[in-house]
Scaffold this motif. Sequence first.
Motif: not given
Length: 164
Positions: A133-151
């Motif tokens: 999972l990736y979270v991109l901000d409004g400028k396309g910058r990766v602000v969070q990355k998670e590999v594997g299951e999240m609770i």
Amino acid sequence: MMRARRVAIAWLVAVLGMAGSLAHAAEVGDTIHLPDVKLLDGRTVPASQWAGKPVVIEFWASWCPFCALQNPRLQALYDKTRGTKLQVLTVSIDKQPQDAVAYLKQRGYTFPAAMDSDALRRAFGARKGLPELYVLDGKGRVVQKEVGEMIDDDVAALARYGKP
């Protein structure tokens, strides 16, 4: 003979260069330029739709047990954040689109889903695990990355990216 050898060496260098660029996985701080994305329902989402909006992007597969645990949480996030600026996009890495479509239908998922593509692989690079999972901000910058299951709480907390 020498010309053939030079062409073969040039081809090998080019292939190895491409493999090296795909081997790099996107990380926090990288900027991703999302391409146009064709959804499994047949609609195409133009790249311009993502501009200026935070986007949660999850890579998954129908055969992945950890994805099966996380996707209901992602559906809840999608339902909760509809109408906000936060966008959700999921990307199946299944070999056959019909496998992904059947999986979504069987479970009643309504979040936007696409198949992995060359353009998305170029944008995000190699996968390190599933779900990813990736979270991109409004400028396309990766602000969070998670590999594997999240609770549950961690997936629900992603809603904060849609707040003003």
